[in-house]
Design a protein around this motif. Structure first.
Motif, PDB file in Angstrom:
ATOM      1  N   GLY A 165      33.710  34.721  42.872  1.00 19.58           N
ATOM      2  CA  GLY A 165      35.062  34.282  42.523  1.00 19.58           C
ATOM      3  C   GLY A 165      36.026  35.426  42.768  1.00 19.58           C
ATOM      4  N   ALA A 166      37.186  35.377  42.095  1.00 15.74           N
ATOM      5  CA  ALA A 166      38.230  36.380  42.315  1.00 15.74           C
ATOM      6  C   ALA A 166      37.768  37.771  41.927  1.00 15.74           C
ATOM      7  CB  ALA A 166      39.455  36.005  41.494  1.00 15.74           C
ATOM      8  N   GLY A 167      38.309  38.772  42.617  1.00 16.02           N
ATOM      9  CA  GLY A 167      37.988  40.167  42.323  1.00 16.02           C
ATOM     10  C   GLY A 167      37.149  40.787  43.432  1.00 16.02           C
ATOM     11  N   VAL A 168      36.910  42.093  43.305  1.00 18.92           N
ATOM     12  CA  VAL A 168      36.150  42.806  44.345  1.00 18.92           C
ATOM     13  C   VAL A 168      34.664  42.808  43.984  1.00 18.92           C
ATOM     14  CG1 VAL A 168      35.836  45.000  45.562  1.00 18.92           C
ATOM     15  CG2 VAL A 168      38.113  44.335  44.788  1.00 18.92           C
ATOM     16  N   THR A 169      33.834  42.439  44.940  1.00 14.14           N
ATOM     17  CA  THR A 169      32.374  42.544  44.786  1.00 14.14           C
ATOM     18  C   THR A 169      31.875  43.509  45.854  1.00 14.14           C
ATOM     19  OG1 THR A 169      32.228  40.270  44.008  1.00 14.14           O
ATOM     20  CG2 THR A 169      30.191  41.262  44.793  1.00 14.14           C
TER      21      THR A 169
END
Ligand SMILES: Nc1ncnc2c1ncn2[C@@H]1O[C@H](COP(=O)(O)OP(=O)(O)OP(=O)(O)O)[C@@H](O)[C@H]1O
Length: 312
Positions: free
Chosen positions: A27-31
């Motif tokens: 989902g949203a955000g940095v992985t």
């Protein structure tokens, strides 16, 4: 629905298995996608970019099959590994070209805004051939961002950058994640991804062997059981004290007439923290402290055990 989903994905090239039964949803955000050279990171990113098809399993980006449906590229930005810029064109020309190709309505304004965002306004009308590696990387990032994509895939974007450029790019990528974009960044250096990623996926030999927040992954990778070799004066006394304090599970002299002592530490970080203090207390002069068997297979075996222990 997650913006990015791999379900039971395997990919092989002739007799090379690049990815084996990998599933994750983002989902949203940095992985961060962490793995050694040849682990399968680029293959995973290429599958998500639609550049190749899985041998098995399904890939979805924004609900679409990226290999079958070019519409996915309206919401997808890609920074590939390697060169993707033309030396003879200016930064502005190259970014504008991509903006037009992606159907951005006001491509001039969008290009100016994105060049400002990546810190290239001052060099926008210079030829890219004279740019540093870090500046060329910014051009690639601007190309990937100019149509304001919801999903951003970056293959080793910090490779070859100097420390100041790295810091600036880490901040920029973290900010893109905080804006609610889904950002997947590959790297082979944990300290690099942990500064920007809220979540890390670890790939070893084509398998997803661990996932979680960066602190937990660091513990798995660094604070794992290790055999440590100690060499110095009065090193047996030190090893005895380590045993008595429960910091090591066993002690043995090195074979073949070599001067070291091998200790098995269940937690390598706890051992590293205690050794300087205990060496002083035992009047030991240490000449070398080094991990033994730091090969990829031992890391892999440990991660697989840890992943099983976590009920995977
Ligand atoms: N087109 C291809 N043809 C044959 N083998 C391939 C191809 N692409 C990747 N591979 C193999 O698949 C495995 C995974 O490669 P991949 O490039 O995905 O790893 P990586 O984690 O990105 O590593 P690196 O950081 O070195 O690029 C490797 O063994 C590689 O040699």
């Amino acid at each position: 629905m997650s913006a990015v989903e791999l379900t039971g994905v395997s990919k092989w090239f002739a007799d090379t298995v690049a990815l084996s039964d990998v599933s994750f949803a983002l989902g949203a955000g940095v992985t961060g996608l962490l793995g050694h050279n040849g682990a399968g990171k680029s293959t995973a990113l290429q599958l998500l970019a639609g550049a190749t098809r899985p041998s098995q399993g399904t890939v979805r980006v924004l609900g679409l099959d990226p290999h079958a449906d070019p519409a996915v590229h309206r919401g997808l930005g890609i920074v590939a590994d390697g060169e993707a810029t033309w030396a003879h064109a200016t930064a502005r020309t190259q970014v504008e070209f991509l903006a037009r190709q992606r159907g951005v309505a006001d491509h001039r304004a969008a290009t100016a805004a994105v060049l400002e965002r990546v810190g290239l306004t001052h060099a926008a009308d210079r030829r890219v051939g004279g740019f540093s590696k870090g500046m060329r990387q910014r051009v690639k990032l601007a190309q990937a961002l100019v149509h304001d994509p919801q999903v951003l895939l970056l293959d080793e974007p910090l490779n070859g950058l100097d420390p100041a450029q790295r810091r600036a790019d880490v901040d920029l990528l973290a900010a893109l994640g905080q804006e609610g974009r889904t950002v997947l960044v590959s790297s082979h250096v944990l300290s690099e991804v942990e500064r920007m990623a809220a979540r890390v996926l670890v790939v070893v030999n084509g398998r997803l062997v661990a996932e979680g927040e960066p602190g937990g992954i660091r513990e798995l990778l660094v604070d794992r059981p290790r055999t440590v070799r100690l060499e110095g004066d009065r090193v047996l006394e030190l090893a005895g004290t380590l045993l008595a304090e429960g910091l090591v599970g066993s002690v043995r002299r090195e074979g073949g007439g070599r001067p070291g002592v091998l200790v098995e530490a269940p937690r390598a970080v706890a051992l590293a923290e205690a050794v300087p203090r205990l060496a002083r207390e035992c009047s030991t002069t240490l000449r070398r402290v080094e991990g033994v068997g730091e090969d990829l297979e031992s890391v892999f075996a440990h991660l697989v055990r840890a992943a099983r222990g976590a009920g995977r």
